[in-house]
Motif scaffolding. Sequence first.
Motif, PDB file in Angstrom:
ATOM      1  N   VAL A  20      -7.463   5.309 -15.895  1.00  0.00           N
ATOM      2  CA  VAL A  20      -6.783   6.174 -16.864  1.00  0.00           C
ATOM      3  C   VAL A  20      -5.972   7.234 -16.129  1.00  0.00           C
ATOM      4  N   THR A  21      -4.677   7.290 -16.425  1.00  0.00           N
ATOM      5  CA  THR A  21      -3.796   8.282 -15.812  1.00  0.00           C
ATOM      6  C   THR A  21      -2.977   8.976 -16.888  1.00  0.00           C
ATOM      7  N   GLY A  22      -2.139   9.927 -16.473  1.00  0.00           N
ATOM      8  CA  GLY A  22      -1.331  10.684 -17.413  1.00  0.00           C
ATOM      9  C   GLY A  22      -2.062  11.938 -17.879  1.00  0.00           C
ATOM     10  N   GLY A  23      -1.316  12.834 -18.498  1.00  0.00           N
ATOM     11  CA  GLY A  23      -1.862  14.124 -18.918  1.00  0.00           C
ATOM     12  C   GLY A  23      -3.063  14.018 -19.838  1.00  0.00           C
ATOM     13  N   PRO A  52      -9.184   8.839 -12.009  1.00  0.00           N
ATOM     14  CA  PRO A  52      -8.966   8.951 -10.561  1.00  0.00           C
ATOM     15  C   PRO A  52      -8.707  10.396 -10.131  1.00  0.00           C
ATOM     16  N   ASN A  53      -8.250  10.573  -8.884  1.00  0.00           N
ATOM     17  CA  ASN A  53      -7.945  11.924  -8.408  1.00  0.00           C
ATOM     18  C   ASN A  53      -6.686  12.469  -9.080  1.00  0.00           C
ATOM     19  N   LYS A  54      -6.523  13.769  -8.971  1.00  0.00           N
ATOM     20  CA  LYS A  54      -5.433  14.495  -9.642  1.00  0.00           C
ATOM     21  C   LYS A  54      -4.052  13.921  -9.322  1.00  0.00           C
ATOM     22  N   GLU A  55      -3.867  13.536  -8.062  1.00  0.00           N
ATOM     23  CA  GLU A  55      -2.564  13.021  -7.627  1.00  0.00           C
ATOM     24  C   GLU A  55      -2.181  11.750  -8.380  1.00  0.00           C
ATOM     25  N   ILE A  56      -3.145  10.846  -8.542  1.00  0.00           N
ATOM     26  CA  ILE A  56      -2.876   9.596  -9.255  1.00  0.00           C
ATOM     27  C   ILE A  56      -2.738   9.847 -10.753  1.00  0.00           C
ATOM     28  N   ILE A  57      -3.593  10.716 -11.307  1.00  0.00           N
ATOM     29  CA  ILE A  57      -3.494  11.050 -12.738  1.00  0.00           C
ATOM     30  C   ILE A  57      -2.083  11.529 -13.078  1.00  0.00           C
ATOM     31  N   GLU A  58      -1.578  12.452 -12.284  1.00  0.00           N
ATOM     32  CA  GLU A  58      -0.339  13.141 -12.644  1.00  0.00           C
ATOM     33  C   GLU A  58       0.927  12.457 -12.139  1.00  0.00           C
ATOM     34  N   PHE A  59       0.810  11.700 -11.057  1.00  0.00           N
ATOM     35  CA  PHE A  59       2.043  11.214 -10.419  1.00  0.00           C
ATOM     36  C   PHE A  59       2.124   9.694 -10.295  1.00  0.00           C
ATOM     37  N   LYS A  60       1.223   8.981 -10.965  1.00  0.00           N
ATOM     38  CA  LYS A  60       1.239   7.516 -10.840  1.00  0.00           C
ATOM     39  C   LYS A  60       2.566   6.925 -11.310  1.00  0.00           C
ATOM     40  N   SER A  82       0.865  -1.181   0.000  1.00  0.00           N
ATOM     41  CA  SER A  82       0.000   0.000   0.000  1.00  0.00           C
ATOM     42  C   SER A  82       0.902   1.232   0.000  1.00  0.00           C
ATOM     43  N   PHE A  83       0.323   2.397  -0.276  1.00  0.00           N
ATOM     44  CA  PHE A  83       1.143   3.605  -0.359  1.00  0.00           C
ATOM     45  C   PHE A  83       0.368   4.803   0.152  1.00  0.00           C
ATOM     46  N   ARG A  84       1.118   5.816   0.515  1.00  0.00           N
ATOM     47  CA  ARG A  84       0.530   7.118   0.862  1.00  0.00           C
ATOM     48  C   ARG A  84       1.431   8.201   0.283  1.00  0.00           C
ATOM     49  N   VAL A  85       0.838   9.092  -0.522  1.00  0.00           N
ATOM     50  CA  VAL A  85       1.590  10.211  -1.094  1.00  0.00           C
ATOM     51  C   VAL A  85       1.492  11.394  -0.134  1.00  0.00           C
ATOM     52  N   HIS A  86       2.649  11.883   0.309  1.00  0.00           N
ATOM     53  CA  HIS A  86       2.683  13.013   1.247  1.00  0.00           C
ATOM     54  C   HIS A  86       2.749  14.355   0.505  1.00  0.00           C
ATOM     55  N   ASN A  87       3.637  14.432  -0.484  1.00  0.00           N
ATOM     56  CA  ASN A  87       3.817  15.669  -1.256  1.00  0.00           C
ATOM     57  C   ASN A  87       4.079  15.315  -2.703  1.00  0.00           C
ATOM     58  N   SER A  88       3.664  16.188  -3.598  1.00  0.00           N
ATOM     59  CA  SER A  88       3.906  15.960  -5.022  1.00  0.00           C
ATOM     60  C   SER A  88       3.961  17.303  -5.745  1.00  0.00           C
TER      61      SER A  88
END
Length: 355
Positions: free
Chosen positions: A282-285, A307-315, A34-40
């Motif tokens: 679906v992710t990416g720009g 998905p949410n912006k964080e996953i779209i842009e930083f997956k 599992s993961f948790r993104v703190h900052n991006s």
Amino acid sequence: MIKARYKVVAVMSGTSLDGIDIVYTTFDYNGFWSFRVHNSETFKYSTYWKKTLSQLVGKSIDDLKEIDYKYSEYLANKVLSFISKYNVNGIDFIASHGHTALHQPENKLTYQIGNQHIFADILKRKVICDFRIQDVAFGGQGAPLVPIGDRLLFYNYDYCLNLGGFANVSFENNKERIAFDICPVNIVLNYYVSKLNLEYDDRGQIASKGKLDYDLLDKLNQLEFYRKPAPKSLGLEWVKAHVIPLVDLFNLETPDVLRTLTEHIVIQIDRVLRIKGSKTLVTGGGAYNDFLIERLRLKSKSVIIIPNKEIIEFKEALVFGLLGVLRDRNEINSLRSVTGAIRDHSSGKILFPNT
């Protein structure tokens, strides 16, 4: 040391040249990952670097080595800024994809710039990088590498589709992970919209006003790459050799080019997402290209999930963080079923700073 929790700063630069994606994330293992993104954050490229990176194809190896050193220095300083800005501390290492300069797996050649030792020296931290070179040496495509992350982190979806410079997909088939590049996306859309002095076609609005050219569409869909079986991957060289000259032959207005390319992208993706009622992440720009997504939803048998912006842009950056964790644990992070290498393996170079 094998442990259950890793704090990682992960770095990704894609072929669409949107910028450098950096994430600070924690990975936990408790029977599953599992993961948790703190900052991006995405750091936009300077005009110099955008131009330099767009012109890597055709450079000599000596020129690339010089650029490689400078880019490693540049990348390290961006990571340093990120660490300082978000007050990141206690991380285990930095995991970095670098930037693809050459990708010719058929010639056993791939070159990612940004992996020089100065990267670790500037950061004064362990760096895990250069994930593709070993796979190519093992007879693989060296790409895509994200599917191991799709399997371990995003297993709730039938398909994981990334719409970046290229569209790529991964999915399970008979207990094997299958993945490959589908077709060019932002690398060509952004190229043609730049003729209007724009960086990208915002939400696909220009494409939506263009006319479909069926002759060009037919020619694009007949390109030999689309008949090849997986594993297979694409690079900028292929686009410059096969797509741009073909499109330019038709001498169309830019909106018509964008409209036709969008339809081409949708057709190629639809050929892959075959399972009716399946779920596609679906992710990416390209996930922000409303017209492309609208066309895909109309055409596809699969349910398209944004998905949410964080996953779209930083997956992708996130997954390269996981690749670093797996390499640190000496566990498989590159799958032969995906790349065509002679075996599964744990890939990546580990750099320790000079004291």
